[in-house]
Write a protein that holds these residues in place. Structure first.
Motif, short mmCIF file in Angstrom:
data_model
loop_
_atom_site.label_atom_id
_atom_site.label_comp_id
_atom_site.label_asym_id
_atom_site.label_seq_id
_atom_site.Cartn_x
_atom_site.Cartn_y
_atom_site.Cartn_z
N ALA A 203 5.34 -34.11 2.79
CA ALA A 203 5.76 -34.71 1.53
C ALA A 203 7.27 -34.70 1.35
N ASP A 204 7.97 -33.87 2.11
CA ASP A 204 9.44 -33.85 2.01
C ASP A 204 10.12 -34.70 3.08
N ALA A 205 9.34 -35.35 3.96
CA ALA A 205 9.93 -35.99 5.13
C ALA A 205 10.32 -37.44 4.92
N PHE A 206 10.07 -38.01 3.74
CA PHE A 206 10.69 -39.30 3.42
C PHE A 206 12.14 -39.10 2.96
N SER A 207 12.55 -37.86 2.78
CA SER A 207 13.85 -37.57 2.18
C SER A 207 15.01 -38.19 2.94
N TYR A 208 14.86 -38.33 4.27
CA TYR A 208 15.97 -38.87 5.04
C TYR A 208 15.93 -40.39 5.16
N TYR A 265 6.67 -29.14 -4.76
CA TYR A 265 6.74 -29.63 -3.38
C TYR A 265 6.41 -31.12 -3.32
N LEU A 266 5.34 -31.54 -3.95
CA LEU A 266 4.96 -32.95 -3.94
C LEU A 266 5.97 -33.82 -4.68
N GLN A 267 6.69 -33.21 -5.60
CA GLN A 267 7.68 -33.97 -6.37
C GLN A 267 8.76 -34.56 -5.47
N GLN A 268 8.96 -33.98 -4.30
CA GLN A 268 10.00 -34.49 -3.40
C GLN A 268 9.71 -35.92 -2.96
N ASP A 303 -5.08 -28.08 -8.18
CA ASP A 303 -3.63 -28.16 -8.35
C ASP A 303 -3.04 -29.41 -7.69
N VAL A 304 -3.54 -29.75 -6.51
CA VAL A 304 -3.06 -30.97 -5.85
C VAL A 304 -3.47 -32.20 -6.65
N LEU A 305 -4.72 -32.22 -7.09
CA LEU A 305 -5.22 -33.39 -7.80
C LEU A 305 -4.60 -33.53 -9.19
N ALA A 306 -4.14 -32.44 -9.75
CA ALA A 306 -3.42 -32.54 -11.03
C ALA A 306 -2.16 -33.38 -10.86
N VAL A 307 -1.52 -33.26 -9.71
CA VAL A 307 -0.31 -34.05 -9.44
C VAL A 307 -0.66 -35.51 -9.23
N THR A 308 -1.70 -35.77 -8.46
CA THR A 308 -2.10 -37.17 -8.24
C THR A 308 -2.57 -37.80 -9.55
N ASP A 309 -3.26 -37.02 -10.39
CA ASP A 309 -3.70 -37.53 -11.69
C ASP A 309 -2.51 -37.95 -12.55
N SER A 310 -1.54 -37.06 -12.67
CA SER A 310 -0.44 -37.30 -13.60
C SER A 310 0.49 -38.41 -13.14
N ASN A 311 0.42 -38.74 -11.84
CA ASN A 311 1.29 -39.78 -11.30
C ASN A 311 0.54 -41.02 -10.85
N ALA A 312 -0.77 -41.07 -11.12
CA ALA A 312 -1.61 -42.24 -10.79
C ALA A 312 -1.47 -42.64 -9.33
N LEU A 313 -1.57 -41.65 -8.43
CA LEU A 313 -1.43 -41.89 -7.00
C LEU A 313 -2.78 -42.19 -6.36
#
Length: 377
Positions: A203-208, A265-268, A303-313
């Motif tokens: 999840a951090d590897a699009f950073s570059y 972490y997923l926020q990256q 916890d992972v799905l809470a992030v996908t929920d809140s960001n409609a992923l």
């Protein structure tokens, strides 16, 4: 591409036997709309399924194409869309089909780039009109960085410095994607294309990446198993497994991981998308999971799905009714599988174990949109 304009939820199929229509109907019965399909465990006509030989691609294996199309027919009949996800490409044979060895040739020699583009052009040409196909996931978990001098989970500045030195070379992942996309678009201008981040889709590897690629029918995918030290199979071999939530090794240090840390972490990946003005509808969590027997696994999935929920992923859990490894098959609950599960693998027979909704599966099940009728075993 309109299929992906609203959040799509599904599962991964990494089975050793080609899935049947009943298998797809069971997934669809839970409410899934798509499946991310890998075929690399199926019996190939030659050395490597579809590729013929990952050492030197010379054209699609005809019998394998027929087998894949039959499976796509099953998925379509069950009402599921499919994203094709190869685990191997020319010069990058999947390690489990390569005596456990990581194959770095694709990231050293651009002649394999040419073969990879030829393979995808050929595959798109034969699949472009199939009604089940909703995407081509060009490479599962690419890792040009692994033997290229970039530490896993390096900070953003280190990643960008590394990429600046690699641009134009054989480890330039965006450039490889551009070449493969061009080959696909010569024969198929419509089907969406899914791109995994580097370092095994971290999840951090699009950073570059300085920007998204130019094609407007692209999806960008990350996989979520962090903290891997806690969620993965090796943890279960410890005398006392590392706990989630809890303090675990990560990126060379000890860190406390809980829902807040998962979200950070997923926020990256979300921050990168915002920086390059990519809408949430183009982001996918293409895999996520944890060992079902780990006491904290249910909380981790929440916890992972809470992030996908809140960001409609978009997302696809790993994995649905896997017939070669039970570690992340949540319908099995938290107990050991019986001996006949392993016997079927040894004999090449169909998986004999009935599945059902369990508490371990509940975080995923209740987020899938239920349809009339319960899924069959």
């Amino acid at each position: 591409m309109s299929f992906w304009d609203t959040p799509r939820h599904g599962g991964n199929s990494f089975n050793r036997l080609p899935p049947t229509q009943a298998y797809f109907e069971a997934l669809h019965g839970y409410g899934a709309t798509w499946v991310r399909l890998s075929y690399d465990k199926w019996r190939p006509e030659q050395r490597d399924f579809l590729l013929g030989d990952a050492d030197a691609y010379q054209g699609l294996a005809a019998a394998d194409v027929s087998q894949l199309r039959q499976v796509l027919d099953h998925a379509h009949a069950a009402g599921l869309k499919v994203v094709i996800a190869p685990l191997s490409l020319p010069g990058m044979r999947w390690s489990q089909n390569n005596q456990g060895q990581f194959d770095d040739r694709l990231w050293q020699d651009k002649r394999y780039w040419d073969q990879a583009a030829a393979f995808w052009g050929d595959l798109a040409d034969v699949l472009k009109d199939h009604p089940a196909v909703a995407g081509y996931n060009l490479i599962n978990e690419p890792a040009p960085e692994k033997q290229g001098g970039l530490a896993e989970h390096a900070d953003r500045q280190q990643m960008r410095q590394w990429y600046a030195a690699q641009q134009g070379g054989a480890r330039d992942l965006p450039a490889l994607y551009k070449q493969i996309i061009a080959a696909v678009r010569e024969v198929d201008s419509v089907t969406p294309i899914m791109l995994d981040a580097g370092w095994f889709a971290a999840a951090d590897a699009f950073s570059y990446w300085p920007e998204p690629l130019a094609d407007q029918r692209l999806l960008y995918s990350v996989h979520m198993y962090e903290p891997y030290a806690a969620t993965s199979a090796p943890n279960m071999t410890r005398k006392v497994p590392l706990a989630y939530p809890g303090t675990v090794p990560f990126a060379g240090r000890e860190e406390y991981w809980d829902g807040q840390r998962v979200a950070a972490y997923l926020q990256q990946s979300l921050d990168w998308a915002d920086a390059v003005q990519l809408p949430r509808s183009r982001l996918v969590v293409g895999e996520f999971g944890c060992m079902r027997r780990l006491p904290g696994c249910q909380q981790y999935l929440e916890d992972v799905l809470a992030v996908t929920d809140s960001n409609a992923l978009h997302w696809a859990f790993y994995s649905f009714r896997e017939d070669s490894w039970d570690g992340m098959d949540y319908e099995l609950g938290t107990g050991k599988v019986p001996w006949r599960y392993w016997q079927a693998i040894d004999e090449g027979a169909a998986d004999p174990i009935a599945r059902k909704a369990t508490p371990a599966f509940e975080p995923i099940r209740r987020r899938l949109q239920p349809q009339a009728g319960a899924p069959g075993a």
